[in-house]
Enzyme design. Structure first.
Site, PDB file in Angstrom:
ATOM      1  N   THR A   1      16.182 -38.888 -10.121  1.00  0.00           N
ATOM      2  CA  THR A   1      16.738 -39.160  -8.821  1.00  0.00           C
ATOM      3  C   THR A   1      15.385 -39.370  -7.948  1.00  0.00           C
ATOM      4  OG1 THR A   1      18.487 -37.617  -9.338  1.00  0.00           O
ATOM      5  CG2 THR A   1      18.020 -38.216  -7.012  1.00  0.00           C
ATOM      6  N   VAL A   2      14.421 -38.376  -7.886  1.00  0.00           N
ATOM      7  CA  VAL A   2      13.495 -38.611  -6.753  1.00  0.00           C
ATOM      8  C   VAL A   2      12.253 -39.570  -7.324  1.00  0.00           C
ATOM      9  CG1 VAL A   2      11.475 -37.545  -5.760  1.00  0.00           C
ATOM     10  CG2 VAL A   2      13.472 -36.046  -6.386  1.00  0.00           C
TER      11      VAL A   2
ATOM     12  N   VAL B   1       9.109 -28.639  -0.089  1.00  0.00           N
ATOM     13  CA  VAL B   1      10.033 -27.735   0.836  1.00  0.00           C
ATOM     14  C   VAL B   1      10.480 -28.598   1.763  1.00  0.00           C
ATOM     15  CG1 VAL B   1       9.936 -25.857   2.584  1.00  0.00           C
ATOM     16  CG2 VAL B   1       8.411 -25.759   0.407  1.00  0.00           C
TER      17      VAL B   1
ATOM     18  N   GLY C   1      12.506 -31.328   1.612  1.00  0.00           N
ATOM     19  CA  GLY C   1      12.631 -32.662   1.214  1.00  0.00           C
ATOM     20  C   GLY C   1      11.874 -33.430   2.338  1.00  0.00           C
TER      21      GLY C   1
ATOM     22  N   ILE D   1      11.654 -33.461   5.253  1.00  0.00           N
ATOM     23  CA  ILE D   1      11.297 -32.962   6.665  1.00  0.00           C
ATOM     24  C   ILE D   1       9.866 -32.493   6.570  1.00  0.00           C
ATOM     25  CG2 ILE D   1      11.671 -30.885   8.366  1.00  0.00           C
ATOM     26  CD1 ILE D   1      14.214 -30.579   6.921  1.00  0.00           C
TER      27      ILE D   1
ATOM     28  N   GLY E   1      28.113 -34.254  -6.571  1.00  0.00           N
ATOM     29  CA  GLY E   1      26.843 -34.511  -6.867  1.00  0.00           C
ATOM     30  C   GLY E   1      25.913 -33.675  -6.099  1.00  0.00           C
TER      31      GLY E   1
ATOM     32  N   LYS F   1      10.806 -21.774  -2.068  1.00  0.00           N
ATOM     33  CA  LYS F   1      10.179 -22.505  -0.838  1.00  0.00           C
ATOM     34  C   LYS F   1       9.667 -21.777   0.309  1.00  0.00           C
ATOM     35  CE  LYS F   1      13.423 -26.504  -1.805  1.00  0.00           C
ATOM     36  NZ  LYS F   1      14.939 -26.776  -1.537  1.00  0.00           N
TER      37      LYS F   1
HETATM   38  N1  HSE Z   1      18.827 -28.111  -4.848  1.00  0.00           N
HETATM   39  C1  HSE Z   1      17.749 -28.341  -3.754  1.00  0.00           C
HETATM   40  C2  HSE Z   1      18.629 -28.044  -2.335  1.00  0.00           C
HETATM   41  C3  HSE Z   1      17.138 -29.600  -3.785  1.00  0.00           C
HETATM   42  O1  HSE Z   1      19.863 -28.106  -2.505  1.00  0.00           O
HETATM   43  O2  HSE Z   1      18.225 -28.044  -1.472  1.00  0.00           O
HETATM   44  C4  HSE Z   1      15.926 -29.835  -2.977  1.00  0.00           C
HETATM   45  O3  HSE Z   1      15.165 -28.967  -3.299  1.00  0.00           O
END
Ligand code: HSE
Length: 403
Positions: free
Chosen positions: A11-12, A127, A129, A131, A182, A200
């Site tokens: 995905t990433v 941490v 995503g 942001i 998802g 995190k």
């Molecule tokens: N599973 C994590 C979340 C993904 O829901 O925040 C991002 O680290």
């Protein structure tokens, strides 16, 4: 032109390729040169995907290629990500990663290796995503002593709790829907048990301190026990239940860290962070409160942060960006001394007289449609005191509060 390689086309990883292709003109301008994806590493084949042209299955091709200057590690997990990252740094390549397990477990060591090799180990996406929070902690809030970091750090659990609140559904029902959409993994343990948020908050606290906070030392509780009734009580208190990762620097000189569901006032800035969004609240002794908000997960937001690190790595070729995160381990404050007000549900086999004898002054919370139980808020108590007192009553549930 600078050549990079992407480890992992999930995905990433596919998001990183998409971001670089879509925004190539502005990215190249900001990096000062063209960013070229020379290789993508994955065990799988992707017939018909343009990535086929640069796909390799053998990491040694990448790590032994002197033309590759930056490696993007977006495989997740410790193995083989740790070995690949270490080898890359030792080979004089910078590494940009979104891998919070790797950063929480080995961040200090990998930063030291990067420094010794005059390259960079960057992890903005690990941490929150998309942001920006790692760079602000390292570079923007450096005039302050940090006194608190409290965040909604996991999108999946925030989505589940938000849906339970908005639609009055149970944890199990919402989890199932989140999996279908998802938003939750088929094995949701790391999210719903709080392990992801734990890593995190460990990363953020380590950076704020400049020392290693071991995520295994952080008391962690997930959201699996939260029920529809708890959510109803929270609403009666004008509160929201949120899974928080929190670190507080207290007057006794200790840092208290924890991951757990908390009831917070719905008007608190974090009370407005709903769905898959994340929010990170930071207090500095000069700045006061500040809040970072945005998409904490997902392909493109996470890839955006990874690619921003790539741009930074290009701009800092030949220079190590100083990041203070030493390997000495911090002793966190004993959880028994962490204090808050507790929301408590008890069976009505315990009288209110007993409650008041045990807990002193309490604030009762009434809900019309429940029977066989009642609920109250304690005064501020330490965890240790609360655990002793709660043994004397028929407790159904307790939730910490920031009320
Ligand atoms: N599973 C994590 C979340 C993904 O829901 O925040 C991002 O680290």
């Amino acid at each position: 032109m600078i050549n990079i390689a992407v480890l992992g086309y999930g995905t990433v990883g596919s998001g990183v390729v998409e971001v670089i292709n879509k925004n190539h003109a502005s990215i190249n301008k900001r990096a000062g040169q063209e960013v070229n994806i020379k290789y993508v590493l994955d065990l799988r084949d992707f017939p018909g995907d343009p990535v086929e042209k640069v796909l390799v299955h053998d990491y040694s091709v990448i790590v032994n290629d002197p033309e590759v200057k930056i490696i993007v590690e977006v495989m997740g997990g410790i193995k083989p990500a740790y070995d690949f990252t270490k080898q890359a740094l030792e080979a004089g390549k910078s590494v940009c990663t979104s891998n919070k397990e790797l950063v929480a477990a080995h961040g200090a060591e990998l930063l030291a290796i990067a420094k010794a090799n005059n390259v960079n180990f960057l992890f903005e996406a690990s941490v929150g995503g998309g942001i920006p929070i790692i760079r602000p902690l390292n570079q923007s809030l450096t005039a302050d002593e940090i006194t608190e970091i409290t965040g909604i750090l996991n999108g999946t659990t925030n989505y589940i709790l938000s849906k339970m609140t908005d639609e009055g559904k149970s944890f199990e029902e919402v989890l199932k829907r989140a999996q279908e959409k998802g938003y939750a993994e088929r094995n949701p343990e790391a999210d719903v048990e709080g392990y992801d948020a734990c890593r995190k908050i460990a990363i953020l606290t380590s950076l704020a301190l400049g020392k290693q906070v071991d995520y295994r030392d952080i008391y962690t509780e997930g959201i699996t026990k939260i029920t529809k009734t708890d959510i109803e009580y929270a609403k009666a208190l004008h509160a929201s239940i949120k899974l928080l990762g929190t670190s507080k620097w207290e007057d006794d000189g200790k840092i208290y860290s924890m991951v757990a569901p908390f009831m917070i006032d719905s008007d608190h800035p974090l009370g407005h962070v709903n769905g898959v969004f994340n929010g990170i609240f930071v207090n500095g002794n000069m700045l006061g409160d500040t809040m970072f908000y945005g998409k904490g997960a997902g392909k493109l937001p996470t890839a955006s942060a990874v690619v921003a690190d790539v741009v930074d790595a290009v701009k800092h070729q030949g220079t190590n960006i100083m990041t203070i995160w030493e390997q000495d381990k911090v002793e966190l404050g004993d959880r028994a001394n962490f204090a808050c007000r507790f929301f408590v549900r008890v069976a009505d086999t315990t009288s209110k007289e007993t409650i008041e004898k045990v807990f002193g002054e309490v604030e009762y919370v009434t809900l019309a449609d429940v029977s066989g139980e009642y609920a109250f808020l304690t005064e501020k108590l330490t965890e240790g005191a609360f655990e002793e007192k709660s043994k004397q009553v028929d407790m159904i549930m307790r939730i910490r509060t920031a009320l």
